[in-house]
Design a protein around this motif. Structure first.
Motif, PDB file in Angstrom:
ATOM      1  N   GLY A 114       0.770  -1.259   0.000  1.00 53.50           N
ATOM      2  CA  GLY A 114       0.000   0.000   0.000  1.00 53.50           C
ATOM      3  C   GLY A 114       0.787   1.288   0.000  1.00 53.50           C
ATOM      4  O   GLY A 114       0.189   2.373  -0.005  1.00 53.50           O
ATOM      5  N   ALA A 115       2.138   1.229  -0.002  1.00 53.05           N
ATOM      6  CA  ALA A 115       2.901   2.491  -0.055  1.00 53.05           C
ATOM      7  C   ALA A 115       2.924   2.987  -1.504  1.00 53.05           C
ATOM      8  O   ALA A 115       2.851   2.189  -2.434  1.00 53.05           O
ATOM      9  N   VAL A 116       3.014   4.298  -1.680  1.00 48.57           N
ATOM     10  CA  VAL A 116       3.066   4.848  -3.042  1.00 48.57           C
ATOM     11  C   VAL A 116       4.394   5.589  -3.248  1.00 48.57           C
ATOM     12  O   VAL A 116       4.972   6.121  -2.298  1.00 48.57           O
ATOM     13  N   ALA A 117       4.858   5.589  -4.503  1.00 50.63           N
ATOM     14  CA  ALA A 117       6.142   6.246  -4.806  1.00 50.63           C
ATOM     15  C   ALA A 117       6.032   7.747  -4.543  1.00 50.63           C
ATOM     16  O   ALA A 117       5.049   8.378  -4.945  1.00 50.63           O
ATOM     17  N   ALA A 118       7.022   8.291  -3.842  1.00 51.14           N
ATOM     18  CA  ALA A 118       7.015   9.731  -3.538  1.00 51.14           C
ATOM     19  C   ALA A 118       7.313  10.535  -4.794  1.00 51.14           C
ATOM     20  O   ALA A 118       8.048  10.084  -5.668  1.00 51.14           O
TER      21      ALA A 118
END
Ligand SMILES: Nc1nc2c(ncn2[C@@H]2O[C@H](COP(=O)(O)OP(=O)(O)OP(=O)(O)O)[C@@H](O)[C@H]2O)c(=O)[nH]1
Ligand SMILES: [Mg+2]
Length: 355
Positions: A114-118
């Motif tokens: 669930g993390a997204v690319a900054a």
């Protein structure tokens, strides 16, 4: 979920073959998310509850793919608990082995949970939004990374440590104090009370205006230090512009020949002089020309002459010395080929250089 609450991640180091590569993960829920991809053991998944770790500590663990039941890499986790982190949020930095493939595996696992690319600069944007740094400091992070010389590093670093912000804040505070004094004066004007003499107030405001002007003037100096001084060598054909250009760069970058009109298009290279970045530009010699390509080069030379921060107007000493007037504040007249004067010189212009 508002944008600021998303968990973001990005590499902090260049992706490629290297000993170590660092990935930062930041945002509310980071500890829970990263707990899904790390294990105490490399042979089986052993849950680590990152939220129970002491803040600002390092941990030797394994990146683990639960679906495949296999360890991916041996890493060090740096665990920072908000607000005591770069972004002000809960943050984990994963120091893995370097290399594109390992990076892509960790990237995929983080995205899967669930993390997204900054976005570029997003960690610093969050640091600003979370009150970890002000706008001037946030801007200086990129400047510090981009700095190409000692002076531009120093400038960006002093901005990062808050020197510039402190100056702005103290001027702002003074301005507020004067406003309060003026309002007090207005409130009690009918009673004939004077809290500060009018002359003194005007004098203090004038001082403040000068301080602001001085600060505005530092913008130009700062820009020169950051981006480099554009120093162009201009003059008639064959006077030795390209020879001087090569000499200053310390290698044969430009073609030198005794045929006037050798340099057609301008050439630019960066060098550092006394810690300052300098963008040195060699230009085509300026003269009347009916040749199409040379004419195009001369037009470019004229345009560079108008835009450069500093000009070296190069002249051939054998054509006569001493009576030239400097055409502007930003010009240095320099005479070349002095070796051909055979000791004879009627040189008397104190603002010029003999080379
Ligand atoms: N004797 C002597 N010759 C020089 C000196 N500097 C340059 N030259 C010679 O002068 C000629 C022209 O030099 P360049 O550097 O190509 O001159 P330029 O101003 O770039 O010429 P254009 O590109 O044609 O405008 C070459 O033959 C150089 O070797 C010097 O200080 N002394
Ligand atoms: Mg040339």
């Amino acid at each position: 979920m508002s944008e600021i609450r998303k968990i973001i991640f990005a590499p902090l180091t260049l992706i490629g073959q290297s000993a170590i590569s660092v990935i930062r993960v930041s945002g509310e829920g980071t500890f829970e998310l990263v707990s899904n991809i790390v294990s105490k053991s490399f042979s089986r998944f052993e849950l680590l509850d990152l939220s129970k770790f002491y803040p600002n500590t390092l941990h030797h663990v394994y990146i683990f793919d639960k679906d495949k039941n296999e360890a991916v890499d041996e890493v060090i986790l740096s665990v920072f608990k908000g607000p005591h982190s770069y972004t002000g949020e809960d943050t984990v930095e994963i120091s893995s082995h370097g290399g594109l493939y390992i990076y892509s595996k960790i990237n995929d696992l983080l995205a899967k949970w669930g993390a997204v690319a900054a976005m570029p600069g997003e960690f610093t944007k969050r640091a600003f939004l979370n009150g970890k740094m002000d706008l001037a400091q946030a801007e200086s992070v990129a400047e510090l990374i981009k700095s190409r010389s000692e002076e531009s590093r120093k400038l960006a670093f002093s901005q990062l440590t808050g020197e510039y912000s402190a100056k702005i804040n103290s001027l702002r505070q003074e301005l507020i104090n004067y406003c309060s004094l003026l309002e007090l004066e207005l409130d009690f004007s009918e009673e004939g009370l004077e809290f500060v003499s009018r002359d003194e107030l005007i004098m203090r405001i004038d001082t403040l205006i000068n301080e602001f002007k001085r600060l505005v003037d530092t913008y130009y100096t700062g820009k020169l230090i950051r981006d480099g001084i554009n120093l162009a060598i201009v003059g008639e054909p064959n006077v030795g512009k390209s020879s001087l250009f090569n000499y200053l760069l310390n290698y044969d970058r430009a073609i030198v020949s005794d045929i006037p009109g050798t340099t057609r298009d301008y050439i630019s290279e960066t060098l550092t002089i006394d810690g300052f970045p300098v963008n040195l530009i060699d230009t085509a010699g300026i003269r009347e020309s009916s040749e199409e390509i040379e004419e195009a080069g001369i037009k470019k030379s004229i345009s560079i002459r108008e835009r450069a921060d500093l000009l070296i107007v190069l002249k051939d000493a054998t054509a006569g010395l001493g009576n030239d007037k400097i055409s502007g504040d930003n010009s240095i007249i320099a005479y070349n080929k002095c070796d051909l004067l055979n000791g004879h010189s009627d040189f008397n212009c104190k603002d010029s250089l003999l080379i």
